[in-house]
Structure formats: C-alpha cells, structure tokens
Write an enzyme that holds these catalytic residues in place. Sequence first.
Site, mmCIF file in Angstrom:
data_model
loop_
_atom_site.group_PDB
_atom_site.id
_atom_site.type_symbol
_atom_site.label_atom_id
_atom_site.label_comp_id
_atom_site.label_asym_id
_atom_site.label_seq_id
_atom_site.Cartn_x
_atom_site.Cartn_y
_atom_site.Cartn_z
ATOM 1 N N HIS A 1 -10.476 -0.440 5.689
ATOM 2 C CA HIS A 1 -9.471 -1.505 5.731
ATOM 3 C C HIS A 1 -9.423 -2.018 7.169
ATOM 4 O O HIS A 1 -9.031 -1.284 8.076
ATOM 5 C CB HIS A 1 -8.128 -0.916 5.288
ATOM 6 C CG HIS A 1 -6.981 -1.862 5.339
ATOM 7 N ND1 HIS A 1 -6.618 -2.681 4.291
ATOM 8 C CD2 HIS A 1 -6.084 -2.114 6.323
ATOM 9 C CE1 HIS A 1 -5.554 -3.385 4.620
ATOM 10 N NE2 HIS A 1 -5.199 -3.069 5.848
ATOM 11 N N ASP B 1 0.050 -0.543 1.974
ATOM 12 C CA ASP B 1 -0.405 -0.506 3.367
ATOM 13 C C ASP B 1 0.803 -0.461 4.293
ATOM 14 O O ASP B 1 1.634 -1.371 4.278
ATOM 15 C CB ASP B 1 -1.245 -1.771 3.642
ATOM 16 C CG ASP B 1 -1.764 -1.828 5.070
ATOM 17 O OD1 ASP B 1 -1.782 -0.790 5.756
ATOM 18 O OD2 ASP B 1 -2.173 -2.934 5.485
ATOM 19 N N MET C 1 -5.621 -9.600 13.162
ATOM 20 C CA MET C 1 -4.330 -10.190 13.581
ATOM 21 C C MET C 1 -4.598 -11.273 14.614
ATOM 22 O O MET C 1 -5.419 -11.076 15.517
ATOM 23 C CB MET C 1 -3.431 -9.119 14.187
ATOM 24 C CG MET C 1 -3.187 -7.933 13.280
ATOM 25 S SD MET C 1 -1.990 -6.806 14.004
ATOM 26 C CE MET C 1 -2.080 -5.436 12.855
ATOM 27 N N HIS D 1 -8.022 -7.309 5.961
ATOM 28 C CA HIS D 1 -6.595 -7.638 5.847
ATOM 29 C C HIS D 1 -6.310 -8.739 6.869
ATOM 30 O O HIS D 1 -6.135 -8.477 8.058
ATOM 31 C CB HIS D 1 -5.752 -6.386 6.105
ATOM 32 C CG HIS D 1 -4.289 -6.641 5.975
ATOM 33 N ND1 HIS D 1 -3.347 -5.712 6.331
ATOM 34 C CD2 HIS D 1 -3.586 -7.726 5.522
ATOM 35 C CE1 HIS D 1 -2.127 -6.224 6.108
ATOM 36 N NE2 HIS D 1 -2.255 -7.435 5.633
ATOM 37 N N MET E 1 2.794 -4.853 1.040
ATOM 38 C CA MET E 1 3.005 -4.279 2.375
ATOM 39 C C MET E 1 4.224 -3.363 2.361
ATOM 40 O O MET E 1 5.288 -3.725 1.850
ATOM 41 C CB MET E 1 3.217 -5.376 3.422
ATOM 42 C CG MET E 1 1.965 -6.160 3.798
ATOM 43 S SD MET E 1 0.600 -5.158 4.411
ATOM 44 C CE MET E 1 1.281 -4.473 5.923
ATOM 45 N N SER F 1 -7.239 2.647 7.651
ATOM 46 C CA SER F 1 -7.100 1.515 8.570
ATOM 47 C C SER F 1 -7.477 2.015 9.948
ATOM 48 O O SER F 1 -6.934 3.018 10.416
ATOM 49 C CB SER F 1 -5.647 1.024 8.573
ATOM 50 O OG SER F 1 -5.366 0.394 9.802
ATOM 51 N N MET G 1 -4.230 -10.981 8.646
ATOM 52 C CA MET G 1 -2.869 -11.322 9.095
ATOM 53 C C MET G 1 -2.976 -12.485 10.066
ATOM 54 O O MET G 1 -2.790 -12.346 11.279
ATOM 55 C CB MET G 1 -2.218 -10.079 9.728
ATOM 56 C CG MET G 1 -1.871 -9.021 8.686
ATOM 57 S SD MET G 1 -1.487 -7.420 9.415
ATOM 58 C CE MET G 1 -3.118 -6.718 9.552
ATOM 59 N N GLY H 1 0.455 -0.539 13.600
ATOM 60 C CA GLY H 1 0.282 0.732 12.917
ATOM 61 C C GLY H 1 1.398 1.686 13.309
ATOM 62 O O GLY H 1 2.187 1.409 14.228
ATOM 63 N N ASP I 1 -8.021 -4.566 9.924
ATOM 64 C CA ASP I 1 -6.830 -5.385 10.170
ATOM 65 C C ASP I 1 -7.116 -6.481 11.190
ATOM 66 O O ASP I 1 -7.298 -6.207 12.375
ATOM 67 C CB ASP I 1 -5.696 -4.494 10.685
ATOM 68 C CG ASP I 1 -5.174 -3.556 9.617
ATOM 69 O OD1 ASP I 1 -4.688 -4.056 8.585
ATOM 70 O OD2 ASP I 1 -5.262 -2.326 9.802
HETATM 71 O O1 LIG Z 1 -1.740 -3.784 8.243
HETATM 72 C C1 LIG Z 1 -1.370 -2.913 8.974
HETATM 73 C C2 LIG Z 1 -0.254 -3.160 9.936
HETATM 74 O O2 LIG Z 1 0.146 -4.466 9.821
HETATM 75 C C3 LIG Z 1 -2.075 -1.567 8.970
HETATM 76 O O3 LIG Z 1 -3.079 -1.571 7.995
HETATM 77 C C4 LIG Z 1 -1.136 -0.422 8.711
HETATM 78 O O4 LIG Z 1 -0.043 -0.430 9.533
HETATM 79 C C5 LIG Z 1 -1.847 0.920 8.729
HETATM 80 O O5 LIG Z 1 -1.397 1.783 9.691
HETATM 81 P P1 LIG Z 1 -0.337 2.976 9.436
HETATM 82 O O6 LIG Z 1 -0.821 3.760 8.238
HETATM 83 O O7 LIG Z 1 -0.382 3.732 10.709
HETATM 84 O O8 LIG Z 1 0.986 2.314 9.158
HETATM 85 FE FE LIG Z 2 -3.464 -3.576 7.001
#
Ligand SMILES: O=C(CO)[C@H](O)[C@H](O)COP(=O)(O)O
Ligand SMILES: [Fe+2]
Length: 228
Positions: free
Chosen positions: A35, A175, A39, A70, A141, A10, A72, A148, A37
Amino acid sequence: MAYSAKVGPSILSSDLSQLGRECERMMECGADYLHLDVMDGHFVPNLTFGHPMVECLRRSIGPDPFFDMHMMVSRPEQWVKPMAAAGANQYTFHLEATTNPGNLIKEIRESGMKVGLAIKPGTTVEELAPWAGQIDMALVMTVEPGFGGQKFMEDMMPKVSWLRSQFPSLDIEVDGGVGPDSIHRCAEAGANMIVSGSAVVSSDDPRSVIALLKNVVIEAIQKRSLDR
Ligand SMILES: O=C(CO)[C@H](O)[C@H](O)COP(=O)(O)O
Ligand SMILES: [Fe+2]
C-alpha cells in the site's frame, strides 16, 4: 463470496531512504500487496512521493508485488496515466477529491489498473454506494488521512458492516491505526483488505504481525460463510 483476506503493509512509517529494501522485506514477511501512500501537501497536510518513485520501485523490486496506490491528492485525474506507466496496479482515489468519479473510474480502467475508491472519516458510506458496482475496492479510512501512527477510529466500523451487507463480494479495505489491537473489529465488520503501517513496519517480528492480521480475517470470512 469472492473476496479473500489480504494484508498490505503501508510503507509510510518505514525507512524511506531504503524504500526498495523495505518493500522487499515486507513481501518476504508474507505481505499480499504493498500500500503506497501518495500525498500532495494539498489534499492532506503532508508530502510523500509520486510516480517517479513508483517507477524506480517497480524496476527495483520486479513485476510481481501488487502496488495499491492510495492517492491522497487534490487532482487525482492528473496522475492516472503516469501511475499506470510507472507500474501501479490499483489506483485508489478519494471521493472527496473529484467532481466526476464516473469519468475517473473509466480513465483508470482504460489505463489498465484496478479501481479503488476511498472515503475520509467525515464522508458517509451512502455517498460511496452509487459507485460500488463499478469499482474493485472500497477503502474506509479509519484515521484522518495524512499521517501514519494515528489512533484507530472504531466508529468507522458501521460503514464497513453496511458496505459488506450491501455488496457481499466487494473488496473492502481499512487503513489507519490497524494492528493486532484493532484487527478483530475490522474483520468482524467485514473488511478483507488490511492496511497496516506502523504496527507491521516497526515490529521486531513483522512476519508474525502480518500472519496474525491475516488469520483473524480468514477466520471472520469463514465464520461469515458458515452463518449464511
Ligand atoms: O493512508 C495513510 C495515512 O493517511 C496510511 O496508509 C496509514 O496511516 C497507515 O499507517 P498506520 O497503520 O501507522 O496508521
Ligand atoms: Fe493509506
């Protein structure tokens, strides 16, 4: 057993001013896919990027890297066609964000993308199960989506184990907070698509981290096939 071990960094925690270069760096270090993300500041309390960025990334890094989007976002229906046109390969939407998953699955397929279906920590795996036969990948999740660098939620692993027992050939992705400390639990539970953000991107040696994550999953898959 049709599934294989794949690691998808990610890029949320990477230097976003160098996103194209960061994606290339991850692929050079052995990533199987990327991946990405998305948002919207509404479904989750954070904001990243949308299809214009994906289009630029695709143009910059070429046709090969597989983009797992992904999504969101609150209205996932809205971005199916723009994401397909931008070069996305898989559209992973949240079950919590739609009232008509069946129709959305159909639209994603008609747009030429693979279908991923994600559930937040508070959503049960039984709610995802009716759709499992129609999707390419289930995303469990392991943090609350939005940021992250959060702590891995080990109590999500029974969801992964249950899905693996019920749908032996389904791609199952984890994830959130996944890295060398948590990968064994993910692999033993049956996850085969591993998203890892900060553990890979912030490492001095991303190649070794990606290889470690992948090898643990390969070993777990081999063990499961011997046990059958
Ligand atoms: O969808 C996500 C957060 O919503 C990210 O993909 C995920 O958090 C990846 O980062 P880390 O491995 O640092 O947690
Ligand atoms: Fe993600």
